[in-house]
Design an enzyme around this catalytic site. Structure first.
Site, PDB file in Angstrom:
ATOM      1  N   SER A   2      -7.507 -23.048  76.016  1.00 37.99           N
ATOM      2  CA  SER A   2      -6.620 -24.187  76.266  1.00 37.99           C
ATOM      3  C   SER A   2      -5.900 -24.671  75.019  1.00 37.99           C
ATOM      4  O   SER A   2      -4.903 -25.402  75.129  1.00 37.99           O
ATOM      5  CB  SER A   2      -7.405 -25.348  76.884  1.00 37.99           C
ATOM      6  OG  SER A   2      -8.506 -25.714  76.073  1.00 37.99           O
ATOM      7  N   ASP A  55      -7.151 -35.979  74.540  1.00 39.86           N
ATOM      8  CA  ASP A  55      -8.071 -36.264  75.650  1.00 39.86           C
ATOM      9  C   ASP A  55      -9.546 -36.163  75.265  1.00 39.86           C
ATOM     10  O   ASP A  55     -10.411 -36.084  76.132  1.00 39.86           O
ATOM     11  CB  ASP A  55      -7.784 -35.320  76.817  1.00 39.86           C
ATOM     12  CG  ASP A  55      -7.925 -33.850  76.432  1.00 39.86           C
ATOM     13  OD1 ASP A  55      -8.360 -33.560  75.296  1.00 39.86           O
ATOM     14  OD2 ASP A  55      -7.600 -32.981  77.264  1.00 39.86           O
ATOM     15  N   HIS A  81      -8.694 -31.920  73.178  1.00 37.51           N
ATOM     16  CA  HIS A  81      -7.461 -31.292  72.718  1.00 37.51           C
ATOM     17  C   HIS A  81      -6.647 -32.244  71.849  1.00 37.51           C
ATOM     18  O   HIS A  81      -6.873 -33.454  71.871  1.00 37.51           O
ATOM     19  CB  HIS A  81      -6.640 -30.837  73.931  1.00 37.51           C
ATOM     20  CG  HIS A  81      -7.410 -29.964  74.870  1.00 37.51           C
ATOM     21  ND1 HIS A  81      -8.018 -30.463  76.006  1.00 37.51           N
ATOM     22  CD2 HIS A  81      -7.693 -28.641  74.820  1.00 37.51           C
ATOM     23  CE1 HIS A  81      -8.638 -29.465  76.636  1.00 37.51           C
ATOM     24  NE2 HIS A  81      -8.466 -28.355  75.930  1.00 37.51           N
TER      25      HIS A  81
END
Length: 392
Positions: free
Chosen positions: A42, A348, A351
């Site tokens: 991610s 978040d 990230h």
């Protein structure tokens, strides 16, 4: 021999530099990257896992794109800034069939991806079914199929959405993966077993890099893994820590120690791999050092508390992820965006914000945190050829 002559001719006309062992700075010609192929999790997924499963909700993507676009951030990721730096359009996810163009490469990264094969489903564990091995297999199919389709294309419009077959060997291959392998160990293994697991993880990583080389890749930009013990979601779970549990900057020391072990073994194995594939340029990038520098010097770099989370609520006994509603100490809350994401490092809890990603990309892009110390714009120049000129 032709490469050496061309390199010497270019030396005096380039703004890119490489630092030698004697700290001498040598100018290098920029590489002609027309395509980038990215592999990872991610941290560099531009929409792969969103296309395969469920897209992130608002306010994801708000800062730059104005809407959710499959990135785990309020805006652009490091891979986006790499593309900007090299003059290449943002990469379309391999898994996204709608509106994608692959003329300038493709992104095989998916959120939740690991190096090792995942043990469990995405629904149970959050781990992507598209681990690094599968991503490399996707690239293999992509290369074969696009070469065929390019040759069969009846018009230029069709070809414009496909990479030129002759450009694969001149492409930049970027890899940013391993954080989830470390995280899985932290969640499920003792510290000793986490340490014991690292060599196998690195072995599988190197096997896939070698596999890409066998499929024609020649220029690699390999990120190590970041300081996972500094992620705010980890810090939020700490209460009354024992002496030594946190380091001097407030990060979970044991978690960072595993990340550092991962990085040491990765670097050692990359050095060995270079000896096997001397016609390849493999640049090892110390992403850990760049991120740790930002976290430990946040205020000096224009950011607020490095452990502050812009979007989401996390603590002991609760997690309300960005864009969701949940209960915090008996009160229902909505996890929306903070007032100014440009002042926050963590988007978040896991990230990074666009602002932090931009800072990190600038920090590593100039080659000051790479081995060899070469900027990304000139990473195609194989170490063996530089050695022949006496630069290393």
């Amino acid at each position: 021999m032709g490469f050496l002559i061309n390199l010497v001719l270019w030396v005096f006309f380039s703004s890119s530099t490489v630092r030698t062992n004697g700290d001498e700075v040598i100018n290098l010609p920029p590489c002609d990257y027309s395509t980038i192929y990215n592999f990872g999790d991610s941290n560099s997924d531009t929409g792969g896992i969103a296309a395969a499963f469920y897209p992130p909700a608002s306010p994801s993507g708000e800062t730059y794109f104005g809407r959710p676009v499959g990135r785990a951030s309020d805006g652009r990721l490091i891979i986006d800034f790499i593309a900007d730096n090299l003059g290449v359009p943002y990469l379309s996810p391999y898994l996204d069939s709608v509106g994608s163009s692959y003329e300038n490469g493709a992104n095989f990264a998916t959120g939740g991806a690991t190096i090792l094969r995942p043990n469990g489903s995405w629904f149970d564990s959050g781990l992507s079914p598209f681990n690094l091995e599968i991503q490399v297999e996707h690239f293999t199919q992509f290369k074969d199929r696009t070469a065929y389709l390019y040759g069969q294309a009846q018009n230029e419009c069709t070809r414009k959405r496909l990479p030129k077959p002759e450009n694969f060997s001149e492409a930049l291959f970027t890899l940013d993966i391993g954080q989830n392998d470390v995280a899985v160990g932290i969640r499920s293994l003792s510290y000793e077993l986490q340490q014991a697991a690292v060599p196998n993880i690195i072995s599988q990583f190197i096997a896939q890099v070698r596999g890409l080389y066998e499929r024609g890749a020649r220029t690699f930009w390999v990120h190590n893994t970041g300081p996972i013990g500094c992620l705010p979601v980890a810090i939020a779970k700490v209460k009354d820590p024992a002496p030594g549990y946190l380091d001097e900057n407030g990060c979970v020391k044991s978690q960072n120690d595993i990340a550092l072990l991962f990085n040491k073994e990765l670097k050692d194995e990359i050095v060995k791999l270079r000896a096997e594939v001397s016609d390849a340029a493999i640049v090892y990038v110390d992403m850990y050092a760049a991120k740790y520098e930002l976290i430990t010097n946040a205020k000096n770099q224009g950011f607020e508390d490095p452990f502050k989370i812009c979007c989401g609520y996390h603590g002991i006994g609760y997690d309300v992820w960005c864009g969701n509603k949940g209960n915090v100490n008996g009160t229902e809350v909505y996890a929306g965006s903070c007032e100014d994401p440009s002042k926050i490092i963590s988007w978040d809890g896991v990230h990074y914000t666009e602002a932090a990603n931009h800072w990190i990309a600038n920090r590593v892009g100039n080659g000051s945190m790479s081995d060899p110390s070469i900027p990304i714009t000139s990473a195609c120049h194989a170490r063996a050829n530089l050695s022949a000129l006496g630069f290393f």
